[in-house]
Design an enzyme around this catalytic site. Structure first.
Site, PDB file in Angstrom:
ATOM      1  N   LYS A  82       0.833  -1.203   0.000  1.00  0.00           N
ATOM      2  CA  LYS A  82       0.000   0.000   0.000  1.00  0.00           C
ATOM      3  C   LYS A  82       0.871   1.258   0.000  1.00  0.00           C
ATOM      4  CE  LYS A  82      -1.503   1.597   4.128  1.00  0.00           C
ATOM      5  NZ  LYS A  82      -1.192   2.996   4.390  1.00  0.00           N
ATOM      6  N   ASN A  83       1.910   1.257   0.817  1.00  0.00           N
ATOM      7  CA  ASN A  83       2.716   2.479   0.964  1.00  0.00           C
ATOM      8  C   ASN A  83       3.638   2.745  -0.230  1.00  0.00           C
ATOM      9  OD1 ASN A  83       1.458   3.018   3.328  1.00  0.00           O
ATOM     10  ND2 ASN A  83       3.217   2.596   4.664  1.00  0.00           N
ATOM     11  N   ARG A  91       1.966  14.297  13.358  1.00  0.00           N
ATOM     12  CA  ARG A  91       2.272  14.068  11.952  1.00  0.00           C
ATOM     13  C   ARG A  91       2.202  15.335  11.089  1.00  0.00           C
ATOM     14  NH1 ARG A  91      -0.048   8.246  10.265  1.00  0.00           N
ATOM     15  NH2 ARG A  91       1.837   8.209   9.026  1.00  0.00           N
ATOM     16  N   CYS A 110      -3.880  12.961  14.145  1.00  0.00           N
ATOM     17  CA  CYS A 110      -4.056  11.565  13.802  1.00  0.00           C
ATOM     18  C   CYS A 110      -3.809  10.761  15.059  1.00  0.00           C
ATOM     19  CB  CYS A 110      -3.047  11.246  12.706  1.00  0.00           C
ATOM     20  SG  CYS A 110      -2.504   9.580  12.620  1.00  0.00           S
ATOM     21  N   ARG A 129      -8.181  -0.340   5.727  1.00  0.00           N
ATOM     22  CA  ARG A 129      -7.428   0.700   5.015  1.00  0.00           C
ATOM     23  C   ARG A 129      -6.172   0.116   4.376  1.00  0.00           C
ATOM     24  NH1 ARG A 129      -5.164   4.608   8.651  1.00  0.00           N
ATOM     25  NH2 ARG A 129      -3.963   4.879   6.768  1.00  0.00           N
ATOM     26  N   ASP A 161       5.848   0.481  11.841  1.00  0.00           N
ATOM     27  CA  ASP A 161       4.592  -0.152  11.411  1.00  0.00           C
ATOM     28  C   ASP A 161       4.487  -1.619  11.841  1.00  0.00           C
ATOM     29  OD1 ASP A 161       3.704   2.174  10.322  1.00  0.00           O
ATOM     30  OD2 ASP A 161       3.961   1.606   8.233  1.00  0.00           O
TER      31      ASP A 161
HETATM   32  C1  UD1 Z   1       5.083   6.788   6.360  1.00  0.00           C
HETATM   33  C2  UD1 Z   1       4.181   5.603   6.226  1.00  0.00           C
HETATM   34  C3  UD1 Z   1       3.739   5.098   7.582  1.00  0.00           C
HETATM   35  C4  UD1 Z   1       4.956   4.845   8.474  1.00  0.00           C
HETATM   36  C5  UD1 Z   1       5.881   6.058   8.494  1.00  0.00           C
HETATM   37  C6  UD1 Z   1       7.191   5.773   9.215  1.00  0.00           C
HETATM   38  C7  UD1 Z   1       3.084   6.008   4.087  1.00  0.00           C
HETATM   39  C8  UD1 Z   1       1.838   6.365   3.373  1.00  0.00           C
HETATM   40  N1  UD1 Z   1       3.026   5.984   5.435  1.00  0.00           N
HETATM   41  O1  UD1 Z   1       4.305   7.817   7.001  1.00  0.00           O
HETATM   42  O2  UD1 Z   1       2.995   3.902   7.401  1.00  0.00           O
HETATM   43  O3  UD1 Z   1       4.524   4.580   9.783  1.00  0.00           O
HETATM   44  O4  UD1 Z   1       6.209   6.456   7.156  1.00  0.00           O
HETATM   45  O5  UD1 Z   1       7.843   4.703   8.654  1.00  0.00           O
HETATM   46  O6  UD1 Z   1       4.095   5.713   3.498  1.00  0.00           O
HETATM   47  N2  UD1 Z   1       7.647  14.570  10.363  1.00  0.00           N
HETATM   48  C9  UD1 Z   1       7.818  15.916  10.606  1.00  0.00           C
HETATM   49  N3  UD1 Z   1       7.588  16.804   9.594  1.00  0.00           N
HETATM   50  C10 UD1 Z   1       7.200  16.412   8.342  1.00  0.00           C
HETATM   51  C11 UD1 Z   1       7.043  15.032   8.103  1.00  0.00           C
HETATM   52  C12 UD1 Z   1       7.273  14.124   9.135  1.00  0.00           C
HETATM   53  O7  UD1 Z   1       8.156  16.309  11.732  1.00  0.00           O
HETATM   54  O8  UD1 Z   1       7.011  17.270   7.462  1.00  0.00           O
HETATM   55  C13 UD1 Z   1       7.889  13.594  11.462  1.00  0.00           C
HETATM   56  C14 UD1 Z   1       6.650  12.800  11.844  1.00  0.00           C
HETATM   57  O9  UD1 Z   1       5.836  13.475  12.772  1.00  0.00           O
HETATM   58  C15 UD1 Z   1       7.265  11.534  12.429  1.00  0.00           C
HETATM   59  C16 UD1 Z   1       8.536  11.345  11.584  1.00  0.00           C
HETATM   60  O10 UD1 Z   1       8.800  12.615  10.988  1.00  0.00           O
HETATM   61  O11 UD1 Z   1       7.617  11.731  13.770  1.00  0.00           O
HETATM   62  C17 UD1 Z   1       8.425  10.320  10.495  1.00  0.00           C
HETATM   63  O12 UD1 Z   1       7.258  10.556   9.744  1.00  0.00           O
HETATM   64  P1  UD1 Z   1       7.158  10.195   8.203  1.00  0.00           P
HETATM   65  O13 UD1 Z   1       8.298   9.324   7.791  1.00  0.00           O
HETATM   66  O14 UD1 Z   1       6.928  11.447   7.422  1.00  0.00           O
HETATM   67  O15 UD1 Z   1       5.809   9.350   8.172  1.00  0.00           O
HETATM   68  P2  UD1 Z   1       4.814   9.323   6.976  1.00  0.00           P
HETATM   69  O16 UD1 Z   1       5.586   9.543   5.716  1.00  0.00           O
HETATM   70  O17 UD1 Z   1       3.634  10.180   7.282  1.00  0.00           O
END
Ligand code: UD1
Length: 426
Positions: free
Chosen positions: A22-23, A125, A120, A400, A308
């Site tokens: 999915k990701n 996030r 969330c 989901r 995850d």
């Molecule tokens: C993706 C995955 C999710 C997984 C996560 C971590 C998808 C659709 N989802 O989520 O299943 O749990 O990676 O492996 O691929 N952060 C910031 N600022 C930003 C973006 C992120 O501070 O602009 C922080 C987040 O709050 C978190 C960390 O960075 O603490 C990692 O988040 P991130 O890798 O971005 O997660 P997702 O990409 O949302």
């Protein structure tokens, strides 16, 4: 709302097949925005988030044909005209990964309007790193009525160092950079296999990318991308969930159609717990090696242990002899499953980002509530070894991201069935 009814006690035996990730599928579908030609994606999983992404793309004017039932779950996407480059709140609020359209939209159309994702269950996030990256590439970003609006005539290459490793942030900006003018150099990138999968599609579409899968990615912008055909990677989190299912039930399970290379951290942790693992080219067999032993675990960015898989691993830890400490480093509030596991008889205490699990405790059936996607999987795993019949509410969280979860588990001996709401609502 559908529920699952699970009767515990059966060891899982046989072969279970893994679907597409999915990701990986979500960013690859968003990448189709970058070209007016057709993009064909194979191995797209039949899960609710994909349906949400289809809605998102069609609401912008794209043609999306999800080919479930056809060979390879082949999906055709054509973004010939993007008449409405807006990601509406009604869609974004149900799936945070909708922010993945921000980069490709602005790169292709010069304007993107994307609803700000709300909070969330697993933490704040934010998407600040997506925003600052686009600004560094020359976009002007404003905020109004809960929406972000990004504008740029043409994005320009930049030197972007991520303050924090972000998976969708890396993917979003990588897509934006493919059509930017000049070179973009990214540092401290996410190295997850989903980033590499997306980069493989982008390269097939004509993008010039080097270094995907490492911390440093270099992109030479081009003026146009073309259509391509691409096969999505197997889902490493679904595969990991099945490996834990085999281990926790003391079964003998062959997890087929997976990519063992993506499962390294989980496989070594399971071996530390005393589980027997045989790794093949595209399958992993998991077998009971006697009593499970406690082993501490810390979540990390890839290639570390994935956040995850944290909730599912915790279900396993409740059945291991000894004390396991589990530290969640990626998200600040990802212990929503703990209270439900405790209600089933687990002995777990939380201090900050660390959970301490004392095992082995027998688990009892209960009525439990799913709070997010992976927490739901953890509760199913616990229910597979609980005494009696567990009822899991709100399995829409699980729908989901897991394709035909209960059918697949039933095929290897689990007693699990779906129960529709009395009013027939989902
Ligand atoms: C993706 C995955 C999710 C997984 C996560 C971590 C998808 C659709 N989802 O989520 O299943 O749990 O990676 O492996 O691929 N952060 C910031 N600022 C930003 C973006 C992120 O501070 O602009 C922080 C987040 O709050 C978190 C960390 O960075 O603490 C990692 O988040 P991130 O890798 O971005 O997660 P997702 O990409 O949302």
């Amino acid at each position: 709302m559908d529920k699952f009814v699970v009767r515990g006690g059966n060891p899982l035996l046989g072969t279970i097949k893994v679907s597409g990730a999915k990701n990986s599928a979500l960013p690859c579908m968003a990448a189709a925005i970058l070209t007016e030609d057709e993009v064909i994606l194979e191995n797209i999983p039949q899960v609710h988030d994909i349906e949400t992404e289809r809605k998102l793309l069609t609401s912008m004017g794209a043609e999306v044909e999800l080919g479930y039932g056809r060979a390879q779950h082949r999906t055709h996407i054509k973004c010939a005209i993007l008449s409405d480059p807006v990601a509406k709140y009604e869609i974004v609020k149900t799936m945070r990964a909708s922010s993945l359209v921000l980069g490709p939209l602005i790169a292709r159309t010069g304007i993107a309007r994307v609803a700000m994702p709300g909070g969330c269950a697993i933490g704040g996030r934010p998407i600040d790193l997506h925003i600052s990256g686009l600004e560094a590439m020359g976009a002007t970003i404003t905020q109004d009525h809960g929406y972000l609006e990004a504008r740029a005539d043409r994005l320009k290459g930049a030197h972007i160092v991520f303050d924090k490793i972000t998976v969708t942030g890396t993917e979003d900006l990588l897509m934006a950079a493919t059509l930017a003018e000049g070179e973009t150099l990214f540092e401290n990138c996410a190295r997850e296999p989903e980033v590499t999968d997306l980069a493989a599609l982008l390269i097939a579409m004509g993008a010039k990318i080097e270094g995907a899968g490492t911390a440093t990615i270099r992109v030479q912008g081009v003026t146009r991308l073309h259509g391509a055909r691409h096969r999505i990677n197997p889902d490493r989190i679904e595969a990991g969930t099945f490996l834990v299912a085999g281990a926790i039930t003391g079964g003998d399970l062959n997890v087929d159609c997976c990519e063992p290379k993506h499962l390294g951290a989980l496989i070594s942790k399971l071996e530390q717990c005393g589980v027997k693992i045989d790794v093949g080219a595209d399958h992993v067999r998991v077998r009971s090696g006697g009593e499970l032993k406690a082993a501490d675990m810390t979540t990390e960015e890839y290639p570390g242990f994935p956040t995850d898989m944290q909730a599912q691993y915790m279900a396993l830890a409740t059945q291991a002899e000894g004390t396991s400490s589990i530290t969640e480093n990626i998200f600040e509030n990802r212990f929503m499953h703990v209270q439900e596991l405790i209600r089933m008889g687990a002995n777990i205490t939380i201090s900050g980002r660390t959970a301490t699990i004392r095992g082995k405790t027998p688990l009892q059936s209960a009525a439990v509530m799913c709070s997010d996607l992976r927490a739901s999987a953890s509760l199913v795993l616990a229910a597979l070894v609980a005494d009696g019949e567990t009822i899991l509410d709100r399995v829409y969280h699980l729908d989901r991201g897991y394709e035909h979860f209960e059918e697949k588990l039933r095929g290897v001996g689990a007693q699990i069935r779906r129960m529709g709401d009395v009013f027939g609502k989902k």
